[in-house]
Each structure stands twice: as structure tokens, then as C-alpha cells.
Design an enzyme around this catalytic site. Structure first.
Site, PDB file in Angstrom:
ATOM      1  N   LYS A 165      13.861  38.520  10.196  1.00  0.00           N
ATOM      2  CA  LYS A 165      13.493  37.179  10.664  1.00  0.00           C
ATOM      3  C   LYS A 165      12.103  36.710  10.253  1.00  0.00           C
ATOM      4  O   LYS A 165      11.387  36.087  11.032  1.00  0.00           O
ATOM      5  CB  LYS A 165      13.590  37.120  12.209  1.00  0.00           C
ATOM      6  CG  LYS A 165      14.974  37.369  12.753  1.00  0.00           C
ATOM      7  CD  LYS A 165      14.998  37.339  14.267  1.00  0.00           C
ATOM      8  CE  LYS A 165      14.391  38.588  14.865  1.00  0.00           C
ATOM      9  NZ  LYS A 165      14.638  38.698  16.320  1.00  0.00           N
ATOM     10  N   ASP A 200      16.357  42.638  22.635  1.00  0.00           N
ATOM     11  CA  ASP A 200      16.614  41.426  23.429  1.00  0.00           C
ATOM     12  C   ASP A 200      18.071  41.307  23.865  1.00  0.00           C
ATOM     13  O   ASP A 200      18.372  40.795  24.943  1.00  0.00           O
ATOM     14  CB  ASP A 200      16.146  40.152  22.707  1.00  0.00           C
ATOM     15  CG  ASP A 200      16.756  39.974  21.335  1.00  0.00           C
ATOM     16  OD1 ASP A 200      17.306  40.955  20.790  1.00  0.00           O
ATOM     17  OD2 ASP A 200      16.675  38.854  20.791  1.00  0.00           O
TER      18      ASP A 200
END
Ligand code: ADP
Ligand code: MG
Length: 465
Positions: A165, A200
Site C-alpha cells: 500500500k 486490522d
């Protein structure tokens, strides 16, 4: 007329290269199940890492005390504190703060990044008010949500496998991220212990379960994409430790790295991948997630500008700039339902720098947004379907009886804010499951579930038992 003909040809080609007929989604889901099984066996060539989270018990509701959480994983990071009141009082009070990460830190050094984070955390701890209670003589405890692939070595330690990312930092891969954070906290003079290191997805699963007992999986659709779910510990051949008492183990699939000949990969995807920080990697993620959708649209518009003079005789220079069209802008254009597509026109002016666009050009632009979003959403739904298949919650049991209520917790800015995207995920999932099974399955937004989830896991793994 010649321009129109050429535009139509490009659009037709885009439509066919991005197409995701339901039969294709089914075969993609089957391929994902196969990859999940390979990952669980520990096959080194498996595309899905299927990481063992060391979370074998999800929150029960009994957790109590003051806990902190820190969420690092995208453009923002969040710090949170929560006062948990046990079964009766649940979340007594919570506060959080969001800090954006200066872009230079995303490609800088490990120490700079962790120092920045620890400093923000220390500042946040300083603002702890009277509604929060830390028993005398105790150290503050933290759940660290770290949304990158980690080889977990225990519930509170793990080494980074790779950055994704847009993060690219030398010297962190292979290091224990909890030691990195702990050392940075020490440098800040902050006395705090990391008792849980969670992805997450795992945090969202924990937070989701706390809110709803039937949550079995969590999916993130934000800057990137990933999923975690509850697996039977005896279905994990690579797990060589003792079988957990619960019989379960949460698995972080790291599904963003899925790759298959079956994925509808277009020339635009290939070019974007080639020029990315991690070519050849995270292919599924690059077709689905918020970091990339706008960029794919930009590349298609650029092709239309080149081949069919979509924005006039000269190709607008700004359109040549990678990542200038962000997914939130794409979403705003896609949702414009006014008769003259005014918002879309204004966005094109802002972003691409073309003042006067015809209604037709605006319609074409919206159509491209639609094609790219729909493909992403349908592929995401295929992933969710594959997890439900893996755990046998994709159909009514053949032994008869009713399918148990099954909830998938979803989080991430893309899912939360891009309405047309999230509705398409949901309708496609319903379509894949069929009427009967889908009546037992729900997708539920778990807003910032990962923060609370990490704090809950910090609580259940507290050093004070
Ligand atoms: P992260 O994934 O970085 O932890 P979030 O879950 O908040 O953070 O997701 C942020 C991402 O969500 C952004 O990078 C963007 O791609 C996407 N996003 C945010 N707002 C919108 C929006 N209004 N429309 C579409 N996508 C959005
Ligand atoms: Mg996040």
C-alpha cells in the site's frame, strides 16, 4: 463521428476486459479456496499466506479496564483509548484521534516512522482524562493494529514480511515490529506495554464479535484489502503447536496477494502493476482497493484521450500524472445523478484541468467509473464467498437443518463511503449465495472495529491476567 467510433471501440474493449460474469466469480472463489488450503498447509508457493494470528479466543464481553490501541496501516493512523466495563457496562468511554502520516515517512526509515508514531501516542496519553482509570501501580497496555503482512511469533510479537500500500521502508522487513514500536516508545519516555499485535482484519473480527456474536469473518476494503476468519484449529496442518482449548484459530488470509489466470486483468492493470512499488505482487488488491481504483480509471481515460480525443485535440497534461485521480473523487463522479452531471464536470475541471466537457464525455467518464468499481466490488464479493465456502457457511447444511446466522464484519473507507461499491458487494454476495443461504448471511459495517478490537485483545492478553 470518427472520434465517436474510436471511443466506442475503446469502451467496448474495456467492458470486455473488465467483465466479471457470475460463473467467472464462482471459479475465482474456487481458486481462492484452493489457495487458502495450500496456505494452511504451509506450502511455500501458496499465494495466500493464511497467517496464524495467535488469537484463539475472540472477545467475550467480560473484558474490563483501560486499554489503548494504535492502528497503523494506511494514510492515517489512529490512536484510541477505551474504558471497558465488563459484561454489564461494556464500552464505558472511548476517545480517539486520527493523525495523517506525512508521505515522506512512508518511504523513509523505520526509526523515523516509529518515532513519529510513538510521539503522537505519547501526546495522546497526556490528554487522558478522569473518566479513564488505571489501577495503581499498573503499566498502560496497548493493542497494536498493524495492517501489513506479519509472521506472528506470539500474540505480542511478529516480524514484517513485506510492506504494501505505498509504504516502502528500508530495514523493517524481518524485524519485530513490536520491538521497533517499544523502543520508540521508550525513546519518548512513554511507559506502555504492547500486549497484542494484530492485523486490522483480526482487530475488526474481534471488534465485530464483541458487537455481534455471529461474526465469523472480517473484511477490510480501504486503501488495501484483506480478510480474516475463524478457522478450526485442526484444519490448519501447518499449526504444530498444541491445539487451542477453544478449538479455533483466527487466520489472517492476506488475500490481497491472490493472483490467478482467472482474474480479469486488463492492459491498464498490467501497466499500473508494472509501474508500482511492488510489481507482480498484491494483484487482487490492485483490482479492488481504494488506493488503485481511481488510478485505473485515470489510465482508461488517458487511453480515451489519446485514441479518441476524449478531452479535445490535446491530451490534458494532468491526466498523464499517476494517481492524480483519487478513489474518493472517482466515487463523487460516479454518484453524480444530476441531469447535467454537474459535479462530475466540476471534478474533471479540478482534476484533469478541462473546463468544458460535453454531456457525452461526462457520461462516458461515469460509465468508466462504474465499470472499474463494479469489477472491484464483484471480485471482493467473490472473496467473501470463498471464505464462507471454506467454513461451510455458503449453503444450507446437506444434513438438513437451518444454516446458522452468519455475519461478516466489514470496514475500511472504501466500503464505508463508496455507496455504489458497497451495494454492489452486497448484491453480488447475495447472488453468489442464492436466496436460501443468503437469508442467513449478513454483511455488517464495523466502523473502526479494528481499534476497539485491538484494545479488547490487549485486554484479554493483559500481563495482569
Ligand atoms: P486505511 O485502509 O488506510 O486503514 P481507511 O479504512 O480509512 O484507511 O480507508 C481509506 C481509503 O478509503 C482511502 O485510501 C480511499 O481509497 C478510500 N476512501 C475514503 N473515502 C472514500 C470515498 N468517499 N469514496 C471512495 N473511497 C474512499
Ligand atoms: Mg485501516
Amino acid at each position: 463521428a470518427e472520434r465517436k467510433r474510436r471511443a466506442a471501440a475503446v469502451i467496448e474493449e474495456v467492458e470486455s476486459s473488465l467483465a466479471t460474469p457470475t460463473a467467472l466469480l464462482r471459479s475465482i472463489a474456487d481458486a481462492m479456496v484452493t489457495e487458502m488450503e495450500r496456505g494452511l498447509r504451509g506450502d511455500i508457493h501458496a499465494q495466500l499466506k493464511m497467517l496464524i494470528s495467535y488469537v484463539d479466543n475472540l472477545p467475550t464481553g467480560d473484558e474490563h479496564g483501560l486499554f489503548y490501541a494504535l492502528d497503523l496501516g494506511g494514510t492515517n493512523f489512529r490512536v484510541l483509548r477505551v474504558q471497558l466495563g465488563g459484561r454489564e457496562k461494556r464500552v464505558v468511554k472511548q476517545q480517539y484521534e486520527e493523525v495523517s502520516i506525512p508521505p515522506h515517512l512512508m518511504v523513509g526509515t523505520s526509526m523515523e516512522l516509529f518515532d513519529f508514531i510513538a510521539a503522537a501516542l505519547a501526546k495522546f496519553v497526556d490528554t487522558e482524562g478522569e473518566d479513564f482509570h488505571l489501577p495503581e501501580g499498573r503499566q498502560r497496555e496497548l493493542g497494536f493494529t498493524f495492517s501489513f503482512p506479519v509472521n506472528q511469533t506470539s500474540i505480542s510479537s511478529g516480524t514484517l514480511i513485506k510492506w504494501t500500500k505505498g509504504f516502502s521502508i528500508n530495514g523493517t522487513v524481518g524485524e519485530d515490529v513490536v520491538s521497533e514500536l517499544s523502543r520508540a516508545m521508550e525513546r519518548q519516555g512513554l511507559d506502555m506495554k504492547v500486549t497484542a499485535l494484530v492485523n486490522d482484519t483480526v482487530g475488526t473480527l474481534a471488534g465485530g464479535r464483541y458487537m455481534d456474536n455471529d461474526v465469523v469473518a472480517a473484511v477490510i476494503l480501504g486503501t488495501g484489502t484483506n480478510a480474516a476468519y475463524v478457522e478450526h484449529a485442526n484444519a490448519i496442518p501447518k499449526w504444530t503447536g498444541l491445539l487451542p482449548k477453544s478449538g479455533n484459530m483466527v487466520i489472517n488470509t492476506e488475500w490481497g496477494s491472490f493472483k490467478s489466470d482467472k482474474l480479469p486483468l486488463s492492459e491498464y492493470d498490467k501497466a499500473m502493476d508494472f509501474e508500482s512499488l511492488n510489481p507482480g505482487e498484491q494483484i487482487y488488491e490492485k483490482m479492488i482497493s481504494g488506493m488503485y481504483l481511481g488510478e485505473i480509471v485515470r489510465r482508461i481515460l488517458l487511453k480515451l484521450a489519446h485514441d479518441a480525443s476524449l478531452f479535445g485535440d490535446v491530451v490534458p497534461p494532468k491526466l498523464e500524472q499517476p494517481f492524480i485521480l483519487r478513489t474518493p473523487d472517482m466515487s463523487a463522479m460516479h454518484h453524480d445523478s444530476s441531469h447535467d452531471l454537474k459535479t462530475l464536470g466540476a471534478k474533471l475541471k479540478d482534476i484533469v484541468g478541462v473546463a468544458d466537457t460535453t454531456l457525452e464525455v461526462r457520461y462516458i467518464t461515469r460509465h468508466i467509473c462504474d465499470l472499474v468499481a463494479e469489477r472491484g466490488a464483484r471480485l471482493a464479493a467473490a472473496g467473501i464467498y470463498s471464505i464462507l465456502k471454506k467454513i461451510g457457511r455458503d449453503k444450507v447444511p446437506s444434513s438438513g437443518g437451518k444454516m446458522p446466522r452468519t455475519v461478516v464484519a466489514l470496514d475500511g473507507g472504501l466500503y464505508e463511503h463508496y455507496k455504489k461499491f458497497s451495494s454492489c458487494v452486497e448484491s453480488t454476495l447475495t447472488d453468489l449465495l442464492g436466496e436460501e443461504a443468503s437469508s442467513s448471511v449478513a454483511a455488517k459495517l464495523a466502523n473502526d472495529g479494528s481499534g476497539i478490537g485491538a484494545a479488547l485483545l490487549a485486554a484479554s492478553h493483559s500481563q495482569y491476567g
